[in-house]
Design a protein around this motif. Structure first.
Motif, short mmCIF file in Angstrom:
data_model
loop_
_atom_site.label_atom_id
_atom_site.label_comp_id
_atom_site.label_asym_id
_atom_site.label_seq_id
_atom_site.Cartn_x
_atom_site.Cartn_y
_atom_site.Cartn_z
N THR A 193 1.42 -19.73 53.25
CA THR A 193 2.04 -21.05 53.28
C THR A 193 3.31 -21.03 54.11
O THR A 193 4.13 -20.11 53.99
CB THR A 193 2.39 -21.52 51.84
N VAL A 194 3.46 -22.03 54.97
CA VAL A 194 4.65 -22.19 55.80
C VAL A 194 5.34 -23.48 55.38
O VAL A 194 4.73 -24.56 55.39
CB VAL A 194 4.30 -22.23 57.29
N THR A 195 6.62 -23.38 55.01
CA THR A 195 7.40 -24.55 54.58
C THR A 195 8.78 -24.51 55.21
O THR A 195 9.26 -23.46 55.63
CB THR A 195 7.56 -24.58 53.04
N ASP A 196 9.40 -25.67 55.26
CA ASP A 196 10.81 -25.76 55.64
C ASP A 196 11.51 -26.69 54.67
O ASP A 196 10.86 -27.40 53.89
CB ASP A 196 10.99 -26.23 57.09
N LYS A 197 12.84 -26.65 54.69
CA LYS A 197 13.63 -27.46 53.78
C LYS A 197 14.63 -28.28 54.57
O LYS A 197 15.05 -27.90 55.67
CB LYS A 197 14.36 -26.58 52.76
N GLU A 198 15.00 -29.41 54.01
CA GLU A 198 15.98 -30.25 54.67
C GLU A 198 17.33 -29.52 54.75
O GLU A 198 17.71 -28.79 53.85
CB GLU A 198 16.16 -31.58 53.91
N LYS A 199 18.06 -29.76 55.83
CA LYS A 199 19.38 -29.14 56.08
C LYS A 199 19.29 -27.61 56.06
O LYS A 199 20.23 -26.93 55.67
CB LYS A 199 20.40 -29.62 55.04
N ASP A 200 18.15 -27.10 56.47
CA ASP A 200 17.95 -25.65 56.51
C ASP A 200 17.25 -25.31 57.80
O ASP A 200 16.16 -25.82 58.07
CB ASP A 200 17.13 -25.19 55.31
N ASP A 201 17.89 -24.45 58.62
CA ASP A 201 17.30 -24.08 59.91
C ASP A 201 16.37 -22.89 59.77
O ASP A 201 16.25 -22.08 60.69
CB ASP A 201 18.40 -23.77 60.93
N LYS A 202 15.72 -22.76 58.62
CA LYS A 202 14.85 -21.63 58.36
C LYS A 202 13.43 -22.11 58.04
O LYS A 202 13.23 -23.18 57.45
CB LYS A 202 15.36 -20.81 57.17
N PHE A 225 8.31 -18.78 69.71
CA PHE A 225 6.85 -18.85 69.60
C PHE A 225 6.49 -19.66 68.36
O PHE A 225 7.32 -19.89 67.48
CB PHE A 225 6.22 -17.45 69.54
N ASP A 226 5.23 -20.06 68.31
CA ASP A 226 4.72 -20.84 67.19
C ASP A 226 4.20 -19.88 66.12
O ASP A 226 3.26 -19.12 66.37
CB ASP A 226 3.61 -21.78 67.67
N ILE A 227 4.80 -19.92 64.94
CA ILE A 227 4.42 -19.00 63.88
C ILE A 227 3.00 -19.25 63.40
O ILE A 227 2.30 -18.32 62.97
CB ILE A 227 5.43 -19.10 62.70
N ILE A 228 2.53 -20.48 63.49
CA ILE A 228 1.16 -20.80 63.06
C ILE A 228 0.14 -20.07 63.93
O ILE A 228 -0.88 -19.55 63.43
CB ILE A 228 0.92 -22.32 63.08
N ASP A 229 0.40 -20.02 65.25
CA ASP A 229 -0.52 -19.30 66.14
C ASP A 229 -0.59 -17.83 65.77
O ASP A 229 -1.67 -17.22 65.75
CB ASP A 229 -0.05 -19.45 67.60
N VAL A 230 0.54 -17.23 65.47
CA VAL A 230 0.56 -15.80 65.11
C VAL A 230 -0.19 -15.58 63.80
O VAL A 230 -0.97 -14.62 63.67
CB VAL A 230 2.02 -15.32 64.99
N ILE A 231 0.00 -16.48 62.82
CA ILE A 231 -0.69 -16.33 61.53
C ILE A 231 -2.20 -16.45 61.72
O ILE A 231 -2.98 -15.67 61.16
CB ILE A 231 -0.17 -17.37 60.53
N ASN A 232 -2.61 -17.43 62.52
CA ASN A 232 -4.05 -17.63 62.75
C ASN A 232 -4.70 -16.41 63.41
O ASN A 232 -5.78 -15.96 63.01
CB ASN A 232 -4.29 -18.88 63.61
N LYS A 233 -4.02 -15.85 64.42
CA LYS A 233 -4.57 -14.67 65.09
C LYS A 233 -4.65 -13.48 64.12
O LYS A 233 -5.60 -12.69 64.18
CB LYS A 233 -3.70 -14.31 66.28
N ASN A 240 -1.74 -22.86 54.62
CA ASN A 240 -1.16 -24.17 54.32
C ASN A 240 0.13 -24.33 55.10
O ASN A 240 1.05 -23.54 54.96
CB ASN A 240 -0.86 -24.30 52.82
N ASN A 241 0.18 -25.36 55.92
CA ASN A 241 1.38 -25.62 56.73
C ASN A 241 2.03 -26.91 56.25
O ASN A 241 1.50 -27.99 56.41
CB ASN A 241 0.99 -25.75 58.22
N HIS A 242 3.24 -26.74 55.65
CA HIS A 242 4.00 -27.90 55.17
C HIS A 242 5.25 -28.13 56.01
O HIS A 242 6.15 -28.86 55.57
CB HIS A 242 4.39 -27.68 53.70
N ALA A 243 5.33 -27.51 57.16
CA ALA A 243 6.51 -27.64 58.04
C ALA A 243 6.22 -28.60 59.17
O ALA A 243 5.10 -28.65 59.70
CB ALA A 243 6.90 -26.27 58.59
#
Length: 500
Positions: free
Chosen positions: A410-419, A344-352, A371-374
């Motif tokens: 805030t939603v972020t991701d990092k390079e070489k990280d599947d999180k 699922f899309d985490i942004i949709d869950v956060i918005n709801k 803030n979505n940086h992913a």
């Protein structure tokens, strides 16, 4: 009778020493005796060959009479400590080193008493005796002696020479039997036993002294640990072992002291738990009881009872929510939450989730920003439980954020990280380090975190941590007093997203 560890160590050590030295002595004795017997046999054989080639050959050739031969036999017998018999080629006893005597005269050989008469013919005592072959045996020699004897048979051969001194033929002229007692060997073995036994006893004594020193060094701290463990079992968690070594005993002592510290903290947590849960249950029950009594005795008039019934209903719902949360947390910690993994899309869950806080934010004057940086926001997790996590974190932040301040999701991701890293940060009063360590403990409420809002049950963050742990993810908290608090948890990206 109860034996101590030291007693059992001593007994086991003594048994090991006795068995070890016993095996060593038996093996050494066997090998030494066999070597001595072999050496004695070889000596008798060599001497027998010499006597046969010189003395007996002279008798056969007519150089010596029988009396002279027996006289020489007696001389050799005294020198070798052995009885000597000469047999002709037919097994007849021709001459011996001693006169033939009856048993009643109790003749004594050089080292052992002969209890039987010397036979006239060797075949009388052994029909299969081999006169013409060199051989040896150990025993009482067909019962003629009362002790073990080494018997050696040496053939007597006479060479026939021609005019040129060359050997033409060799004739068999009987054999010599030399019988020597093993008494001398037995005495030598007894000397060896005494030589070996004394060092063994000395070694055992030294070993036990060393064992006593080592055991005292080892068992003294063990006894201390036993005493301390007994004190811990009585609830006295302040006792210390006083052991500071770097060995296994020291590590065990450190582990026990650490355990005592943790149990002491657990006891503090238990007191806090009882205090907090008592407060959370007592406050609404007191309100419910007071309003119902007021309505019953007429203090609250009938026209105002509807308003106070709503208050009673809200307090009842609060108790129900608290009880259900307690049950949920207990199930989570006991069995682990059942998670149904979906994409699922985490942004949709956060918005709801943010939409459910719209009215509360307006009433309190607090603004929430997303803030979505992913680049990809699809995750693999249990949608319902992750929504509960986000709800708990935002609800907690809203409680302790004063009017005019902000909350950031805030939603972020990092390079070489599947999180994906989801952060909920507020601008509230913050927490000190001690509170941060206890914030995920059920029913814990730090004094600074209570603020003006005392409706929290203290189990929301505990449930949050258990849900994140069930997803094999992590959640952390960082905070500074008067600057705010930030909770960050991770979620695994969906395979379709991580593969892009």
């Amino acid at each position: 009778m109860q034996h101590s560890i030291l007693d059992r160590i001593y007994i086991a050590f003594l048994a090991i020493l006795i068995v070890s030295f016993g095996v060593l002595i038996v093996f050494t004795s066997f090998m030494t005796r066999r070597s001595l017997v072999s050496e004695k046999t070889q000596t008798l054989t060599n001497e027998g060959r010499l006597i046969a080639s010189q003395t007996v050959a002279g008798y056969v050739s007519g150089d010596y009479s029988k009396e002279a031969l027996e006289y020489l036999f007696q001389y050799y017998s005294a020198a070798l400590g052995a009885d000597i018999w000469y047999l002709d080629e037919y097994g007849w006893v021709v001459a011996t080193s001693r006169e033939v005597k009856t048993t009643s005269e109790e003749e004594t050989s050089p080292d052992a008493r002969r209890v039987g008469n010397i036979p006239k013919n060797i075949y009388q005592i052994d029909p299969e005796y081999e006169v013409s072959k060199e051989h040896s045996q150990t025993g009482n020699f067909y019962g003629l002696y009362n002790g073990d004897m080494i018997a050696v048979n040496v053939p007597v051969k006479l060479d026939q020479l021609n005019l040129f001194g060359e050997v033409v033929t060799t004739e068999q002229k009987g054999s010599l039997i030399l019988l020597a007692s093993v008494t001398q060997i037995n005495e030598m073995m007894r000397s060896i036993y005494s030589i070996v036994l004394i060092p063994c006893l000395v070694i055992i004594v030294i070993a036990f002294v060393f064992l006593a020193v080592v055991s005292k060094k080892v068992l003294t701290p063990v006894k201390k640990l036993s005493v301390v463990a007994n004190e811990y079992s009585k609830g006295n968690l302040e006792v210390r072992t006083g052991i500071h070594s770097n060995d296994e005993i020291g590590q065990l002592a450190q582990s026990m002291e650490y355990m005592a510290d943790e149990l002491s903290k657990l006891e503090d947590y238990r007191r806090d738990f009882v205090s907090n849960i008592s407060h959370d249950f007592r406050s609404p029950l007191t309100s419910i009881k007071g309003y119902i009594e007021a309505m019953k005795d007429g203090t609250i008039p009938p026209e105002k009872q509807a308003r106070y019934l709503d208050i009673v209903l809200n307090e009842t719902q609060r108790l129900t929510k608290l009880t259900q949360g307690l049950l949920d947390l207990n199930n989570l910690e006991s069995y682990g939450p059942y998670v149904k993994m979906t994409e699922f899309d985490i942004i949709d869950v956060i918005n709801k989730t943010l939409n459910t806080f719209e009215i509360k934010c307006i009433e309190k004057g607090v603004a929430i920003y997303l803030n979505n940086h992913a680049t990809e926001t699809m995750v693999m997790a249990d949608k319902t439980k992750i929504q509960q996590v986000i709800y708990n974190l935002i609800d907690n932040a809203l409680k302790f954020t004063p009017e005019g301040k902000h909350i950031y999701v805030t939603v972020t991701d990092k390079e070489k990280d599947d999180k994906l890293h989801i952060s909920v940060r507020d601008e509230g009063m913050g927490m000190d380090e001690e509170t941060q360590k206890k914030i995920f403990i059920r029913f814990y409420k730090g004094d600074t975190s209570r603020g003006k809002d005392k409706t929290g049950s203290g189990i929301g963050l505990a449930i949050t941590k258990e849900i994140i742990k069930a997803h094999h993810e992590v959640i952390t908290v960082t905070s500074k007093v008067d600057e705010g608090t930030e909770f960050v948890f991770t979620l695994s990206k969906a395979s379709s997203s991580s593969g892009k």
